[in-house]
Design a protein around this motif. Sequence first.
Motif, PDB file in Angstrom:
ATOM      1  N   GLY A  43       0.815  -1.221   0.000  1.00  0.00           N
ATOM      2  CA  GLY A  43       0.000   0.000   0.000  1.00  0.00           C
ATOM      3  C   GLY A  43       0.840   1.259   0.000  1.00  0.00           C
ATOM      4  N   THR A  45       2.983   4.654   0.509  1.00  0.00           N
ATOM      5  CA  THR A  45       2.540   5.966   0.997  1.00  0.00           C
ATOM      6  C   THR A  45       1.071   6.207   0.685  1.00  0.00           C
ATOM      7  N   SER A  46       0.661   5.813  -0.525  1.00  0.00           N
ATOM      8  CA  SER A  46      -0.689   6.162  -0.971  1.00  0.00           C
ATOM      9  C   SER A  46      -1.776   5.588  -0.069  1.00  0.00           C
ATOM     10  N   ALA A  47      -1.580   4.381   0.453  1.00  0.00           N
ATOM     11  CA  ALA A  47      -2.604   3.815   1.333  1.00  0.00           C
ATOM     12  C   ALA A  47      -2.634   4.561   2.663  1.00  0.00           C
ATOM     13  N   HIS A  48      -1.475   4.750   3.293  1.00  0.00           N
ATOM     14  CA  HIS A  48      -1.541   5.377   4.618  1.00  0.00           C
ATOM     15  C   HIS A  48      -1.911   6.853   4.536  1.00  0.00           C
ATOM     16  N   ALA A  49      -1.687   7.460   3.363  1.00  0.00           N
ATOM     17  CA  ALA A  49      -2.031   8.872   3.231  1.00  0.00           C
ATOM     18  C   ALA A  49      -3.533   9.077   3.030  1.00  0.00           C
ATOM     19  N   THR A  50      -4.247   8.020   2.657  1.00  0.00           N
ATOM     20  CA  THR A  50      -5.657   8.234   2.318  1.00  0.00           C
ATOM     21  C   THR A  50      -6.645   7.271   2.976  1.00  0.00           C
ATOM     22  N   ASN A  51      -6.176   6.114   3.447  1.00  0.00           N
ATOM     23  CA  ASN A  51      -7.108   5.139   4.021  1.00  0.00           C
ATOM     24  C   ASN A  51      -6.376   4.282   5.056  1.00  0.00           C
ATOM     25  N   HIS A  52      -6.568   4.650   6.305  1.00  0.00           N
ATOM     26  CA  HIS A  52      -5.814   4.020   7.386  1.00  0.00           C
ATOM     27  C   HIS A  52      -6.036   2.509   7.461  1.00  0.00           C
ATOM     28  N   LEU A  53      -7.292   2.103   7.405  1.00  0.00           N
ATOM     29  CA  LEU A  53      -7.592   0.674   7.546  1.00  0.00           C
ATOM     30  C   LEU A  53      -6.929  -0.140   6.426  1.00  0.00           C
ATOM     31  N   LEU A  54      -7.032   0.375   5.221  1.00  0.00           N
ATOM     32  CA  LEU A  54      -6.400  -0.286   4.074  1.00  0.00           C
ATOM     33  C   LEU A  54      -4.884  -0.384   4.274  1.00  0.00           C
ATOM     34  N   ALA A  57      -4.297  -3.172   6.667  1.00  0.00           N
ATOM     35  CA  ALA A  57      -4.765  -4.493   6.233  1.00  0.00           C
ATOM     36  C   ALA A  57      -3.869  -5.115   5.151  1.00  0.00           C
ATOM     37  N   LEU A  58      -3.357  -4.296   4.229  1.00  0.00           N
ATOM     38  CA  LEU A  58      -2.513  -4.861   3.158  1.00  0.00           C
ATOM     39  C   LEU A  58      -1.223  -5.474   3.726  1.00  0.00           C
ATOM     40  N   GLU A  91       0.953  -1.401  15.212  1.00  0.00           N
ATOM     41  CA  GLU A  91      -0.369  -0.796  15.472  1.00  0.00           C
ATOM     42  C   GLU A  91      -1.400  -1.837  15.866  1.00  0.00           C
ATOM     43  N   LYS A 101     -10.958  -4.812  13.396  1.00  0.00           N
ATOM     44  CA  LYS A 101     -11.302  -4.314  12.061  1.00  0.00           C
ATOM     45  C   LYS A 101     -10.466  -5.007  10.983  1.00  0.00           C
TER      46      LYS A 101
ATOM     47  N   ASP B  91      -2.049  12.207   8.146  1.00  0.00           N
ATOM     48  CA  ASP B  91      -2.767  11.118   7.460  1.00  0.00           C
ATOM     49  C   ASP B  91      -4.263  11.219   7.736  1.00  0.00           C
ATOM     50  N   ARG B  94      -5.932  14.084   5.860  1.00  0.00           N
ATOM     51  CA  ARG B  94      -6.156  13.797   4.431  1.00  0.00           C
ATOM     52  C   ARG B  94      -7.358  12.874   4.259  1.00  0.00           C
ATOM     53  N   GLU B  95      -7.388  11.837   5.078  1.00  0.00           N
ATOM     54  CA  GLU B  95      -8.486  10.873   4.950  1.00  0.00           C
ATOM     55  C   GLU B  95      -9.825  11.536   5.257  1.00  0.00           C
ATOM     56  N   LEU B  98     -10.872  13.749   2.365  1.00  0.00           N
ATOM     57  CA  LEU B  98     -11.386  12.947   1.247  1.00  0.00           C
ATOM     58  C   LEU B  98     -12.790  12.426   1.538  1.00  0.00           C
ATOM     59  N   HIS B 113      -2.151   9.415  -5.609  1.00  0.00           N
ATOM     60  CA  HIS B 113      -2.518   8.361  -4.653  1.00  0.00           C
ATOM     61  C   HIS B 113      -3.642   7.484  -5.199  1.00  0.00           C
ATOM     62  N   LEU B 117      -3.310   3.504  -6.023  1.00  0.00           N
ATOM     63  CA  LEU B 117      -4.141   2.498  -5.361  1.00  0.00           C
ATOM     64  C   LEU B 117      -5.007   1.730  -6.363  1.00  0.00           C
ATOM     65  N   SER B 178     -12.320  -2.278   3.137  1.00  0.00           N
ATOM     66  CA  SER B 178     -11.663  -1.138   3.805  1.00  0.00           C
ATOM     67  C   SER B 178     -12.254   0.197   3.375  1.00  0.00           C
ATOM     68  N   ARG B 182     -11.825   4.247   8.401  1.00  0.00           N
ATOM     69  CA  ARG B 182     -11.865   3.855   9.810  1.00  0.00           C
ATOM     70  C   ARG B 182     -13.260   3.488  10.280  1.00  0.00           C
TER      71      ARG B 182
END
Lengths: 290, 183
Positions: A43, A45-54, A57-58, A91, A101, B91, B94-95, B98, B113, B117, B178, B182
């Motif tokens: 994932g 940078t792009s995953a942690h910058a936009t979707n924490h759970l993703l 999970a990856l 985490e 989750k 982080d 940003r989330e 979005l 990003h 993805l 996902s 969150r």
Amino acid sequence: MIVGYYPGCSLTGTGKEYDMSLRKVLSLLDVQVEEINDWCCCGATSAHATNHLLSVALPARNLMLAQKQNLNELLAPCAACYNRLIGSKHEISHNADLKKKVEFVLEEDFNSSTEVINIVQLLQKVGKEKIKSLVKVSLKDIKVACYYGCLLVRPNAVTKFDDAENPTSMEDIISATGALTVEWNYKTECCGGAHSIARKDIVTFLSKNILDDAKLNGAHVIVVACPMCHSNLDMRQRAIKKLYPSHEEIPVLYLSELIGIALGLNGKELGINLHFVDAINLLQMVKAEM
Amino acid sequence: MSTHHSANTTLSNEIFSNTSLNVLQCYQCGKCSAGCPVRNFMIDAPNQVVRYVQLGFDDKALTSSTIWICASCQTCSTRCPQNFDIAKFMDAMRETALNKGIKPSEKDSMEFHKAFLNQIENHGRAYELGLVRDYKLKTLNLMQDVEVAPEMLMKGKLNILPHNVKDKKPVKKIFAKSKGGRK
């Protein structure tokens, strides 16, 4: 010694010489790598910058795959993958709610006893003495600037690796090759990382500062342990040269390539011919072949 | 995390419940901004964005270009005397932006990003040519990197075809489940 191997996406493309050189060097050092079956992207940078759970999970999926292969240690040579894998594990183990989750997303119970290690840690386990005993080409005539960047050392509470402000473990390993290492100021300064495409101006500015400081302190070469740092510092010297015509190029090698030279491998075997900045002069300084 | 959460503004509550990050931990010393390698590309310093959230200026914080210019280097989090994880805060910002449908001032970063993805969701692994194609179509930065791209192809550093995972289902499922982050 057998170690689990998570190459990550970059090592199959933009950073393929890191994979080439690492596999050859590890085989000379009697380390067998066992790749994770059908691993997926962490994932980055792009995953942690936009979707924490993703973003948790990856890496968790890859850790579970390593667990199923009964791997005690998992080498993630890319500093970004290393950071995501070890960070997610940290985490999940400190946040029961997040663990639930992640288990909902993965549809299985999460447990991971695999230790995630970076390339420097693996070489520490191999041992300086072992490397020293196999050196065929002394690198005593070259000065190296060891560049750690961000993701090998930060955050220190998670990586528990070296000193976050002034790490020295790479210098220690490299001393086995006979090369001298320089003191410099930018070893943990950011190269701009994933901004490489969307904000090239940021990356060229930050990378130029790093390259200049290494040269100012007498380095002939910068050594890195991250494919993202490598492409920013090596490939982006093209863009830097356009902006600053007086810029003098400095070669950037992966840690595995530098050690590979010392172990007697030639430049092509290590993929050094795939870099943007020519390293022929450097190889000539130690009388190694391209 | 011993400090009691009491900023009690909409965004600070949301950040706290999603991440356990308490913006009141920050006492505005500015050390994060002093060491930030990309501070001079920002209008608002990192600690100012935290200040906006402390005071309830939610829109100002969520529309600040700072949250997108942050390079996630974690120097700030490493040095914060209050152990406030400001990189993680960025982080979360940003989330949140979005999820609220706020148009980022740094559209290219967001498109990067998204394009990155998309490759992972479709192939399981990064696919650089697909990434560049999707990104360029969205941003129309068509001529970007023409000075290095052909050589990368020649060196075999840009794969013409994607490296697919064998079994795409697990990764697609992770993406599907996902979504919404969150929540």
